[in-house]
Design a protein around this motif. Structure first.
Motif, mmCIF file in Angstrom:
data_model
loop_
_atom_site.group_PDB
_atom_site.id
_atom_site.type_symbol
_atom_site.label_atom_id
_atom_site.label_comp_id
_atom_site.label_asym_id
_atom_site.label_seq_id
_atom_site.Cartn_x
_atom_site.Cartn_y
_atom_site.Cartn_z
ATOM 1 N N ASP A 66 0.823 -1.207 0.000
ATOM 2 C CA ASP A 66 0.000 0.000 0.000
ATOM 3 C C ASP A 66 0.856 1.256 0.000
ATOM 4 O O ASP A 66 0.477 2.283 -0.567
ATOM 5 N N ALA A 67 2.013 1.189 0.650
ATOM 6 C CA ALA A 67 2.858 2.373 0.813
ATOM 7 C C ALA A 67 4.319 1.960 0.853
ATOM 8 O O ALA A 67 4.668 0.940 1.443
ATOM 9 N N VAL A 114 8.296 -0.856 3.309
ATOM 10 C CA VAL A 114 6.928 -0.966 2.797
ATOM 11 C C VAL A 114 5.959 -1.271 3.931
ATOM 12 O O VAL A 114 6.334 -1.775 4.984
ATOM 13 N N ALA A 115 4.708 -0.974 3.653
ATOM 14 C CA ALA A 115 3.604 -1.411 4.522
ATOM 15 C C ALA A 115 2.461 -1.826 3.616
ATOM 16 O O ALA A 115 2.265 -1.253 2.540
ATOM 17 N N PHE A 121 0.747 4.534 5.466
ATOM 18 C CA PHE A 121 1.715 5.565 5.096
ATOM 19 C C PHE A 121 2.679 5.840 6.246
ATOM 20 O O PHE A 121 3.889 5.972 6.046
ATOM 21 N N GLU A 122 2.146 5.939 7.464
ATOM 22 C CA GLU A 122 3.005 6.148 8.626
ATOM 23 C C GLU A 122 3.861 4.906 8.906
ATOM 24 O O GLU A 122 5.058 5.013 9.187
ATOM 25 N N ALA A 123 3.250 3.719 8.825
ATOM 26 C CA ALA A 123 3.982 2.482 9.126
ATOM 27 C C ALA A 123 5.164 2.290 8.184
ATOM 28 O O ALA A 123 6.220 1.777 8.586
ATOM 29 N N ALA A 124 5.025 2.709 6.925
ATOM 30 C CA ALA A 124 6.090 2.504 5.945
ATOM 31 C C ALA A 124 7.345 3.307 6.263
ATOM 32 O O ALA A 124 8.423 3.003 5.759
ATOM 33 N N THR A 125 7.233 4.319 7.109
ATOM 34 C CA THR A 125 8.419 5.127 7.446
ATOM 35 C C THR A 125 9.255 4.519 8.562
ATOM 36 O O THR A 125 10.338 5.029 8.853
ATOM 37 N N ASP A 139 2.182 6.209 -2.578
ATOM 38 C CA ASP A 139 0.892 5.522 -2.479
ATOM 39 C C ASP A 139 0.801 4.501 -3.608
ATOM 40 O O ASP A 139 0.671 4.853 -4.777
ATOM 41 N N LEU A 140 0.901 3.218 -3.260
ATOM 42 C CA LEU A 140 0.848 2.141 -4.248
ATOM 43 C C LEU A 140 -0.430 1.320 -4.118
ATOM 44 O O LEU A 140 -0.593 0.301 -4.784
#
Length: 318
Positions: free
Chosen positions: A35-36, A66-67, A120-124, A316-317
């Motif tokens: 997703d991100a 990624v998340a 989006f937050e988790a991917a960082t 955003d994927l």
């Protein structure tokens, strides 16, 4: 599947949309529907050709954070289809970077996503968080330690600051005037003004100097005066690599030089779980600079290379 990558290393403009085979998860692996994906400085090094890719056939897909959601789970992975996860990706096989609709990773590089934040937050979190944990370990930071970190307003520096404080250390952060409120919002009580007098400012706050320093801003020799005799200095790149200044040899005043990288973490699964727990407990703050579409990746790479990005661009994927 769609991915964003390149055939030949170069500037940000080499990034292009690719049509690649969808990878399949084997035993002990999971496939994540992404997703991100976060954009890290390491991604720009891969794209620019500063990382040796000769052992892999192209095209190449960057992306190390990624998340998303598990959509295929290999035997013994411990995950189930539908699990919300975050993962750290090592692009060590063809087409296996995070800028893709699907990525396959060993189960040990995946953990459940924090329940209190979105993808989006988790991917960082994964790579920068693991690197910060590794730096804390290498520098032997614990309760009562006096340490400093440069680049505190950035992703790695902010994580090191917060995780160091959670470990009971006294952490001196750096901040320019525009970033001081941000850094204090992350929990810093000891802040030295960034600039030529920063090392002296650290010694004003910690007489005699700090026992260890994590140099997220790659100040190099300019940071050494902040460190006490027989202390330790750690950086994310080896001295002399791109963006770093050569360090004096021998090191002055018995200071030990260290290089830290997330892939040297001895317990990646445990580290990832600890990071998810820290986010849920409010001890670690994911920071998204901007959510972008795949078409904006070249702009994001250029901005990261220019410096000064606070947090991470996230693609955003979904």
């Amino acid at each position: 599947m769609k991915a964003i990558g390149f055939h030949t290393p170069g500037g940000p403009g080499v990034l292009t949309v690719l049509d690649l085979p969808t990878p399949q998860a084997g035993p002990g692996e999971v496939r994540v529907r992404v997703d991100a994906a976060a954009v890290n400085p390491a991604d720009t090094l891969v794209r620019a050709g500063d990382v040796d890719l000769s052992a892999m056939p192209g095209p190449y897909v960057p992306g190390m954070d990624v998340a998303g959601v598990v959509d295929q789970a290999g035997g013994g992975s411990g995950f189930a289809v539908g699990d919300a996860v975050m993962a750290v990706v090592v692009p060590d096989r063809p087409h296996n970077g995070g800028y893709a609709q699907y990525v396959v990773v060993p189960a040990g590089q995946v953990t459940r996503a924090p329940r209190n934040v979105g993808p989006f937050e988790a991917a960082t979190v994964p790579m920068n968080g693991l690197t910060a944990l590794r730096a804390l370990r290498v520098l032997e930071v614990g309760a009562g330690s006096a340490v400093a970190v440069t680049g505190s307003a950035g992703a790695f520096g902010g994580f090191f600051l917060q995780l160091g404080l959670a470990a009971g250390a006294r952490v001196v952060a750096d901040a320019g005037e525009a970033d001081e409120a941000l850094v204090r919002g992350l929990g810093a009580e000891l802040v030295a003004r960034r600039g030529p007098g920063w090392a002296a400012g650290v010694r004003d706050l910690v007489p005699g100097g700090v026992g260890a320093l994590a140099d997220g801003a790659l100040l190099g020799p300019a940071a050494l005066d902040a460190i006490a005799d027989d202390g330790a200095y750690a950086a994310l790149r080896a001295p002399g690599e791109r963006g770093t200044a050569p360090m004096p040899r021998p090191a002055p005043r018995g200071i030990a030089y260290r290089h830290v990288a997330f892939h040297e973490t001895p317990d990646v699964p445990g580290g990832l779980r600890a990071l998810a727990d820290a986010v849920e407990a409010g001890r670690l703050t994911p920071r998204v600079a901007e959510v972008i579409g795949p078409a904006d990746l070249a702009r994001a790479h250029a901005a990261v290379e220019a410096g000064g990005v606070r947090g991470r661009f996230v693609v955003d994927l979904g």
